[in-house]
Design a protein around this motif. Structure first.
Motif, PDB file in Angstrom:
ATOM      1  N   THR A 240     -14.832 -44.969 -75.500  1.00 23.62           N
ATOM      2  CA  THR A 240     -16.224 -44.576 -75.258  1.00 23.62           C
ATOM      3  C   THR A 240     -16.346 -43.213 -74.601  1.00 23.62           C
ATOM      4  O   THR A 240     -17.377 -42.547 -74.739  1.00 23.62           O
ATOM      5  CB  THR A 240     -16.917 -45.626 -74.364  1.00 23.62           C
ATOM      6  OG1 THR A 240     -16.154 -45.786 -73.145  1.00 23.62           O
ATOM      7  CG2 THR A 240     -16.995 -46.967 -75.071  1.00 23.62           C
ATOM      8  N   ASP A 241     -15.318 -42.781 -73.896  1.00 22.58           N
ATOM      9  CA  ASP A 241     -15.394 -41.494 -73.202  1.00 22.58           C
ATOM     10  C   ASP A 241     -14.778 -40.350 -74.008  1.00 22.58           C
ATOM     11  O   ASP A 241     -14.656 -39.237 -73.500  1.00 22.58           O
ATOM     12  CB  ASP A 241     -14.713 -41.582 -71.831  1.00 22.58           C
ATOM     13  CG  ASP A 241     -13.236 -41.968 -71.935  1.00 22.58           C
ATOM     14  OD1 ASP A 241     -12.819 -42.405 -73.023  1.00 22.58           O
ATOM     15  OD2 ASP A 241     -12.521 -41.839 -70.929  1.00 22.58           O
ATOM     16  N   PHE A 242     -14.416 -40.601 -75.275  1.00 24.43           N
ATOM     17  CA  PHE A 242     -13.768 -39.552 -76.071  1.00 24.43           C
ATOM     18  C   PHE A 242     -14.688 -38.351 -76.273  1.00 24.43           C
ATOM     19  O   PHE A 242     -14.253 -37.201 -76.270  1.00 24.43           O
ATOM     20  CB  PHE A 242     -13.328 -40.109 -77.419  1.00 24.43           C
ATOM     21  CG  PHE A 242     -12.564 -39.125 -78.265  1.00 24.43           C
ATOM     22  CD1 PHE A 242     -11.218 -38.884 -78.027  1.00 24.43           C
ATOM     23  CD2 PHE A 242     -13.188 -38.428 -79.289  1.00 24.43           C
ATOM     24  CE1 PHE A 242     -10.510 -37.973 -78.797  1.00 24.43           C
ATOM     25  CE2 PHE A 242     -12.490 -37.518 -80.063  1.00 24.43           C
ATOM     26  CZ  PHE A 242     -11.148 -37.293 -79.810  1.00 24.43           C
ATOM     27  N   SER A 243     -15.996 -38.618 -76.479  1.00 21.77           N
ATOM     28  CA  SER A 243     -16.943 -37.530 -76.735  1.00 21.77           C
ATOM     29  C   SER A 243     -17.063 -36.583 -75.552  1.00 21.77           C
ATOM     30  O   SER A 243     -17.504 -35.440 -75.705  1.00 21.77           O
ATOM     31  CB  SER A 243     -18.323 -38.099 -77.076  1.00 21.77           C
ATOM     32  OG  SER A 243     -18.814 -38.894 -76.004  1.00 21.77           O
ATOM     33  N   GLU A 244     -16.662 -37.036 -74.349  1.00 23.69           N
ATOM     34  CA  GLU A 244     -16.731 -36.179 -73.172  1.00 23.69           C
ATOM     35  C   GLU A 244     -15.788 -34.986 -73.283  1.00 23.69           C
ATOM     36  O   GLU A 244     -15.949 -33.992 -72.569  1.00 23.69           O
ATOM     37  CB  GLU A 244     -16.386 -36.988 -71.910  1.00 23.69           C
ATOM     38  CG  GLU A 244     -17.398 -38.076 -71.579  1.00 23.69           C
ATOM     39  CD  GLU A 244     -18.774 -37.517 -71.263  1.00 23.69           C
ATOM     40  OE1 GLU A 244     -18.831 -36.515 -70.519  1.00 23.69           O
ATOM     41  OE2 GLU A 244     -19.763 -38.055 -71.779  1.00 23.69           O
ATOM     42  N   LEU A 245     -14.803 -35.078 -74.184  1.00 23.06           N
ATOM     43  CA  LEU A 245     -13.875 -33.958 -74.345  1.00 23.06           C
ATOM     44  C   LEU A 245     -14.581 -32.699 -74.842  1.00 23.06           C
ATOM     45  O   LEU A 245     -14.081 -31.592 -74.681  1.00 23.06           O
ATOM     46  CB  LEU A 245     -12.762 -34.335 -75.320  1.00 23.06           C
ATOM     47  CG  LEU A 245     -11.662 -35.266 -74.788  1.00 23.06           C
ATOM     48  CD1 LEU A 245     -10.590 -35.453 -75.843  1.00 23.06           C
ATOM     49  CD2 LEU A 245     -11.034 -34.721 -73.529  1.00 23.06           C
ATOM     50  N   SER A 246     -15.754 -32.872 -75.469  1.00 22.48           N
ATOM     51  CA  SER A 246     -16.499 -31.705 -75.949  1.00 22.48           C
ATOM     52  C   SER A 246     -16.963 -30.832 -74.792  1.00 22.48           C
ATOM     53  O   SER A 246     -17.252 -29.651 -74.964  1.00 22.48           O
ATOM     54  CB  SER A 246     -17.712 -32.146 -76.774  1.00 22.48           C
ATOM     55  OG  SER A 246     -18.597 -32.920 -75.974  1.00 22.48           O
ATOM     56  N   LYS A 247     -17.016 -31.414 -73.580  1.00 24.20           N
ATOM     57  CA  LYS A 247     -17.443 -30.668 -72.399  1.00 24.20           C
ATOM     58  C   LYS A 247     -16.263 -30.053 -71.652  1.00 24.20           C
ATOM     59  O   LYS A 247     -16.451 -29.352 -70.651  1.00 24.20           O
ATOM     60  CB  LYS A 247     -18.219 -31.590 -71.456  1.00 24.20           C
ATOM     61  CG  LYS A 247     -19.453 -32.224 -72.092  1.00 24.20           C
ATOM     62  CD  LYS A 247     -20.110 -33.217 -71.151  1.00 24.20           C
ATOM     63  CE  LYS A 247     -21.289 -33.920 -71.837  1.00 24.20           C
ATOM     64  NZ  LYS A 247     -21.901 -34.935 -70.931  1.00 24.20           N
ATOM     65  N   ALA A 248     -15.044 -30.350 -72.130  1.00 24.37           N
ATOM     66  CA  ALA A 248     -13.855 -29.822 -71.449  1.00 24.37           C
ATOM     67  C   ALA A 248     -13.840 -28.301 -71.534  1.00 24.37           C
ATOM     68  O   ALA A 248     -14.060 -27.714 -72.596  1.00 24.37           O
ATOM     69  CB  ALA A 248     -12.591 -30.397 -72.086  1.00 24.37           C
TER      70      ALA A 248
END
Length: 274
Positions: A240-248
């Motif tokens: 569920t937190d994979f999309s947070e990588l776009s903010k890396a």
């Protein structure tokens, strides 16, 4: 000491025990998670058919799918752009509940045709001068409005179409209800389109990861066999937190995320311990 008769009866008993265990094992049904992948073509809408149960499903925009299988079932993968492929559910696939499938492009060979309408010499510099090719006419060259606006993906366009406008609009003497938007919401189409947009974004992140770190590097660093890296990335995509990588903001953050997930991947038994 066992008599020959007792020994024979004991062997018969063991035979039936192993036979029954094997039968029950083959009758067990599991949900198999998988991913179809290809270097050059789209992996959306690949048809997967369980030839034994006759159940079928299709892949999403990431090539992912889920289908019920039993041990020794046969799955058939078909799409216009790929060669048909069949895979038997082995004990290894059945226990891991994970399958990565590489499809081969369906190349249609045509007879060679040579066209030389301008008496070309084959020397690029001379031919360009002789042809006097004009520059390509594009919206950017012409200075048209919105020429530099980024193109939307198909999923994003479908979502806008399904969710456009407000649910209701009030006018001076009338109330207009947006039935198109309401029906899409109630039927679940809007949510499905949102899911496809999210998956498309996750796929872009996965492409960036593969571009930044080779499979060999991830294999050696995370102690995951190289043939399991595709399964590992599929595992990461399901988080569920994979999309947070776009903010890396930097490569180090992405690497630390992958390192953490590699531990969870191994702890959940996707890799057999030696």
């Amino acid at each position: 000491m066992l008599t020959p008769k007792k020994t024979f009866e004991f062997c018969i008993f063991l035979y039936f025990v192993f036979t029954l265990s094997s039968c029950f094992g083959q009758e067990k049904t599991i949900k198999l998670n998988g991913k179809v992948q290809s270097i050059s073509n789209d992996v959306l809408f690949v048809l997967i058919v369980n030839k034994n149960s006759k159940k079928s499903t299709i892949t999403d925009s990431l090539g992912q799918f889920t289908i019920e299988v039993k041990l020794k079932d046969s799955l058939r993968f078909t799409a216009v752009q790929y060669q048909t492929k069949e895979i038997s559910i082995t004990s290894k696939i059945f226990l891991e509940k994970l399958l990565v499938v590489d499809l081969v492009d369906n190349v249609i060979n045509l007879n060679e045709v040579t066209v030389t309408p301008y008496n070309l010499t084959g020397k690029i510099d001379l031919d360009i001068e002789r042809l006097a090719i004009a520059p390509s006419v594009t919206s950017s060259v012409l200075g048209l409005p919105n020429a530099d606006v980024e193109k939307m993906s198909q999923s994003e366009r479908l979502l806008i179409e399904a969710d456009r406008g407000k649910y209701m609009r009030f006018y001076v003497i009338a109330l207009t209800i947006n039935t198109h938007k309401i029906l899409n919401k109630l039927s679940g189409r809007t949510d499905r389109m949102k899911g496809m947009v999210a998956r498309d974004k996750n796929m872009e992140i996965e492409k960036e990861i593969i571009a930044k770190f080779s499979k060999k590097t991830m294999s050696e660093s995370f102690k995951i066999p190289e043939e399991k890296i595709d399964g590992f990335l599929t595992f990461c995509l399901s988080q569920t937190d994979f999309s947070e990588l776009s903010k890396a903001t930097n490569t180090e953050e992405i690497w630390e995320y992958l390192k953490l997930k590699s531990i969870a991947f191994k702890e959940q038994g996707f890799i057999k311990k030696e």
